[in-house]
Write a protein that holds these residues in place. Structure first.
Motif, short mmCIF file in Angstrom:
data_model
loop_
_atom_site.label_atom_id
_atom_site.label_comp_id
_atom_site.label_asym_id
_atom_site.label_seq_id
_atom_site.Cartn_x
_atom_site.Cartn_y
_atom_site.Cartn_z
N THR A 30 -5.95 1.44 -0.05
CA THR A 30 -6.81 0.66 0.83
C THR A 30 -7.61 1.68 1.63
O THR A 30 -7.10 2.74 2.00
CB THR A 30 -6.02 -0.24 1.80
OG1 THR A 30 -5.09 0.58 2.50
CG2 THR A 30 -5.25 -1.31 1.06
N THR A 80 0.83 -1.20 0.00
CA THR A 80 0.00 0.00 0.00
C THR A 80 0.87 1.26 0.00
O THR A 80 0.57 2.23 -0.69
CB THR A 80 -0.91 0.01 1.24
OG1 THR A 80 -1.65 -1.20 1.24
CG2 THR A 80 -1.87 1.18 1.22
N ALA A 90 -12.53 1.72 -11.37
CA ALA A 90 -11.63 0.57 -11.36
C ALA A 90 -10.18 1.03 -11.43
O ALA A 90 -9.28 0.23 -11.64
CB ALA A 90 -11.95 -0.36 -12.52
N ASP A 91 -9.94 2.35 -11.25
CA ASP A 91 -8.59 2.88 -11.42
C ASP A 91 -7.59 2.25 -10.45
O ASP A 91 -6.45 2.00 -10.80
CB ASP A 91 -8.58 4.42 -11.29
CG ASP A 91 -9.19 4.92 -9.99
OD1 ASP A 91 -9.80 4.11 -9.26
OD2 ASP A 91 -9.05 6.12 -9.69
N LYS A 92 -8.05 1.94 -9.23
CA LYS A 92 -7.13 1.38 -8.24
C LYS A 92 -6.79 -0.08 -8.56
O LYS A 92 -5.67 -0.52 -8.38
CB LYS A 92 -7.70 1.49 -6.84
CG LYS A 92 -7.72 2.93 -6.38
CD LYS A 92 -8.07 3.04 -4.95
CE LYS A 92 -9.25 3.90 -4.70
NZ LYS A 92 -9.48 5.06 -5.48
N LEU A 93 -7.79 -0.79 -9.06
CA LEU A 93 -7.55 -2.16 -9.48
C LEU A 93 -6.51 -2.16 -10.60
O LEU A 93 -5.55 -2.94 -10.61
CB LEU A 93 -8.85 -2.79 -9.98
CG LEU A 93 -8.73 -4.24 -10.42
CD1 LEU A 93 -8.40 -5.11 -9.22
CD2 LEU A 93 -10.01 -4.72 -11.08
N PHE A 94 -6.69 -1.21 -11.54
CA PHE A 94 -5.73 -1.10 -12.64
C PHE A 94 -4.34 -0.84 -12.10
O PHE A 94 -3.37 -1.48 -12.51
CB PHE A 94 -6.15 0.03 -13.59
CG PHE A 94 -5.05 0.44 -14.53
CD1 PHE A 94 -4.73 -0.35 -15.63
CD2 PHE A 94 -4.32 1.59 -14.31
CE1 PHE A 94 -3.71 0.01 -16.49
CE2 PHE A 94 -3.29 1.96 -15.15
CZ PHE A 94 -2.98 1.17 -16.25
N SER A 133 -3.07 -1.55 -9.13
CA SER A 133 -2.54 -2.72 -8.45
C SER A 133 -2.03 -3.74 -9.46
O SER A 133 -0.93 -4.28 -9.31
CB SER A 133 -3.62 -3.37 -7.58
OG SER A 133 -4.14 -2.43 -6.70
N VAL A 134 -2.82 -4.00 -10.49
CA VAL A 134 -2.41 -4.98 -11.50
C VAL A 134 -1.17 -4.47 -12.23
O VAL A 134 -0.21 -5.23 -12.46
CB VAL A 134 -3.58 -5.24 -12.49
CG1 VAL A 134 -3.11 -6.10 -13.65
CG2 VAL A 134 -4.74 -5.91 -11.76
#
Ligand SMILES: Nc1nc2c(c(=O)[nH]1)N[C@H]1C(S)=C(S)[C@@H](COP(=O)(O)O)O[C@H]1N2
Ligand SMILES: [Mo]
Length: 511
Positions: free
Chosen positions: A234, A39, A64-68, A70-71
Motif C-alpha cells: 500500500t 499489508t 500489475a505485480d502487486k495485484l498479482f 494480492s490475488v
C-alpha cells in the motif's frame, strides 16, 4: 450430531478465513495502517521472496505485480483454509489450528514492522478469534441436526450460511480497506501544498527535442503515465508534518530536517530521466520528468561527510533502502531531494512528500521514495535492499536504446515511412543513434538516425529514421553511442544483477 459433508466443511473454512480477514481489516481502520495484517504479511512475502522470483514477477506482471501478489496471497489463504477445514472435526480442530497459526503469523508480521506496538496486533487477534468461532460453529453439526419435521435440506442450509458469512467477511474486508485508505490518505495534505517556485529553473524544453513525422513517446513523461516500481503493497501515506529526514553515520554532526527546514536551501528544478534496473531491452520502465527539490549535496554539507565514507544508505518510511555512492550525491550532478514532479507536488506513489533523484544511477540504488533517513557509511559496511537479494551494489545506467515505431509485428504500408524511439546514457548523454534494417547477412548496414535536440546528458534523447519501405518481412535494430564515444554493446545480459544490455530489434512486415 452429524458432521457436515467435506465440501461443506471446505466452504466453511473459506468463510471462516474471510470473516477473520474482514474483521481484522475493519478493526485496522481504528488502529491505523501499521495494524493492517494483510499489508504486513504481504510486505513480508515480498521481502522474503527470492530475488529471481521478484524479477520474474516484475518481468511478467510489470506494474500489475502487486495485484498479482494480492490475488496469489488470497488464493493461497483460501486453499489452505479449505484443505485444513476439510480435516476439521469436533475433536481434532485442524482448520481452527490453521487459523490460529495464520493469526500468529499475522501478529508476527505486524510486530516486525518499523514502529509497531503491541496494541497493533489487537485487530489480528480479534479477527483470528472470530475466524475460529465461525469455523467451530459451522462444523459443530448444530446446523445439520434438525428436528424431523423441518423440510429444508440441512446441508444446503449450512452451505448457504457459510456462503453468507463468506460474503459478509469479504464485504467487511473491502469496507475496511476503503476506510483505511480514506482515513490515512495524505491527498488533502498534498493538495494543500504549494510547490515552491525554483530559484534555479530548468532550461526550457524546446520543440526540437521531439522528432517530427513520427508518433513517439513524449520527451517529458506525464505524472500519471510515469512507470511505478516499488515494494510497497500500500502506498505509504506520509504527511509533510510527519516527515523528517535524519542524516547520521559518518558525519561531523547529526542533523534532522523537518519539511519546513528545507526552505532555507536553494530550490532547484532539473530534468532527469529515471530508469529501472529491471527494464528489459525494449522495455518501458523508464520516464523523464522535471524534478523540483533541494541539492542533496547542500543537505549533506551541513552534516559534514567524513572523507572515508563512500556510500549513503537511504531509507524509506516503509523500510526500503538504497545504497548510493557518496560522489554521485556530492558531485556536480545535482542529485536532488525532490519534492515536486513536473510542476506538482510529488504524486503519493512517486514518493510524496520527498524522494531522491540521482542522475545516472538506476532507481534501485538511488531513487528512494518517501525517504526519511540518510546514513553516511561505506559499501563494505552496509548493504541495501536489492543488493542483499543478489543485485549489484553499484548501478550505473547502461547505454541503451529502444524502438517505439514500428511496434513488433506491425504491418507497414510500402513507400516513405518514419520510424523512431528513444536512447539514453545518463549521465554521459547520447551523441548518436544508429539503425540497421534487416540485420547482418541482409542488406543492412548501420545508418545514422536523425536525433531530436539533446536537452542534457541526464535526459534521454528521441530519434527518428526515415526509410523507403519495400514489401516483405523486415527487422529494424537500433544502437546508441554515448558522449564517451562508447557504442551500445550487443552483448545480451538479463536485468539481474546490474541491468539488461543488448540491441533492441523489432520485426515488421511491409505490405
Ligand atoms: N521506498 C521505495 N523507494 C523506491 C523503490 C522502492 O521499492 N521503495 N524502488 C526503487 C526503484 S527499483 C525504482 S526503479 C524507482 C522507481 O521510481 P518511480 O516508481 O517513481 O518511477 O524507485 C526507487 N525507489
Ligand atoms: Mo527499479
Amino acid at each position: 450430531m452429524a458432521v457436515p459433508a467435506r465440501e461443506t466443511r471446505m466452504l466453511a473454512g473459506v468463510a471462516a478465513a474471510a470473516v477473520a480477514l474482514g474483521v481484522t481489516q475493519l478493526l485496522a481502520v481504528v488502529f491505523g495502517p501499521q495494524a493492517d495484517a494483510r499489508t504486513a504479511v504481504g510486505s513480508m512475502v515480498i521481502d522474503l521472496t527470492p530475488g529471481p522470483v521478484k524479477e520474474w514477477a516484475i518481468a511478467t506482471f510489470g506494474m500489475a505485480d502487486k495485484l498479482f501478489l494480492s490475488v496469489a496471497v488470497l488464493g493461497v489463504i483460501a486453499l489452505v483454509a479449505a484443505l485444513t477445514a476439510a480435516l476439521e472435526t469436533r475433536r481434532v480442530p485442524v482448520g481452527s489450528i490453521a487459523i490460529v497459526l495464520a493469526g500468529a503469523a499475522g501478529c508476527a508480521a505486524v510486530l516486525s514492522r518499523a514502529g509497531a506496538t503491541l496494541a497493533d496486533i489487537v485487530p489480528t487477534l480479534a479477527g483470528t478469534a472470530c475466524g475460529v468461532a465461525v469455523l467451530r460453529l459451522l462444523v459443530s453439526g448444530r446446523f445439520t441436526d434438525q428436528p424431523a419435521d423441518d423440510r429444508t435440506d440441512p446441508g444446503r442450509r449450512l452451505s448457504l450460511l457459510a456462503l453468507g458469512l463468506l460474503t459478509a467477511g469479504a464485504a467487511t474486508g473491502a469496507v475496511g480497506v476503503v476506510l483505511s485508505r480514506l482515513t490515512s490518505s495524505v491527498a488533502a495534505d498534498r493538495d494543500a501544498f504549494a510547490l515552491p517556485r525554483p530559484d534555479v529553473a530548468a532550461p526550457p524544453v524546446g520543440p526540437a527535442v521531439q522528432p517530427k513525422d513520427v508518433e513517439l513517446t513524449s520527451f517529458i513523461t506525464d505524472n500519471d503515465e510515469f512507470y511505478r516500481i516499488d515494494t510497497a503493497l500500500t502506498v505509504p501515506q506520509l504527511s509533510r508534518g510527519d516527515w523528517q529526514l535524519r542524516i547520521h553515520g559518518m558525519v561531523d554532526r547529526e542533523i534532522t530536517y523537518r519539511f519546513e527546514d528545507l526552505e532555507r536551501f536553494e530550490t532547484v528544478e532539473k530534468l532527469v530521466t529515471l530508469t529501472c534496473v529491471s527494464n528489459p531491452v525494449g522495455g518501458d520502465l523508464i520516464g523523464n520528468a522535471a524534478w523540483t527539490g533541494y541539492r542533496v549535496r547542500d543537505l549533506l554539507a551541513e552534516a559534514g561527510v567524513h572523507g572515508d565514507a563512500d556510500m549513503v544508505l537511504s531509507t524509506s518510511v516503509d523500510g526500503f533502502t538504497a545504497g548510493t555512492p557518496v560522489e554521485a550525491l556530492t558531485g556536480d550532478r545535482d542529485a536532488l531531494l525532490a519534492i515536486g514532479m513536473n510542476g506538482e507536488p510529488l504524486p503519493t506513489e512517486h514518493g510524496y512528500p520527498a524522494r531522491l533523484v540521482v542522475p545516472g544511477l538506476y532507481g534501485y540504488v538511488s531513487a528512494t521514495k518517501w525517504v526519511v533517513d540518510l546514513e553516511v557509511t561505506r559499501f563494505d559496511r552496509a548493504e541495501a535492499y536489492w543488493t542483499k537479494l543478489g543485485w549489484s551494489a553499484r548501478g550505473p545506467i547502461k547505454t541503451q536504446s529502444r524502438i517505439d515505431v514500428p511496434r513488433s509485428g506491425a504491418a507497414v504500408a510500402a513507400g516513405p515511412v518514419t520510424f523512431g524511439g528513444v536512447a539514453w546514457a545518463q549521465p554521459r548523454g547520447v551523441r548518436g543513434v544508429e539503425v540497421r534494417i534487416d540485420g547482418p547477412g541482409g542488406t543492412g548496414d548501420w545508418r545514422p538516425a536523425d536525433l531530436g535536440a539533446g536537452y542534457s546528458d541526464d535526459t534521454w534523447r528521441l530519434w527518428s529514421f526515415a526509410w523507403q519501405a519495400e514489401p516483405g518481412p523486415h527487422t529494424i535494430t537500433v544502437r546508441a553511442i554515448d558522449n564517451s564515444g562508447q557504442v551500445q554493446t550487443a552483448q545480451v545480459a538479463p536485468p539481474v544483477p546490474d541491468g539488461a544490455s543488448g540491441w533492441h530489434t523489432v520485426s515488421f512486415t511491409v505490405t
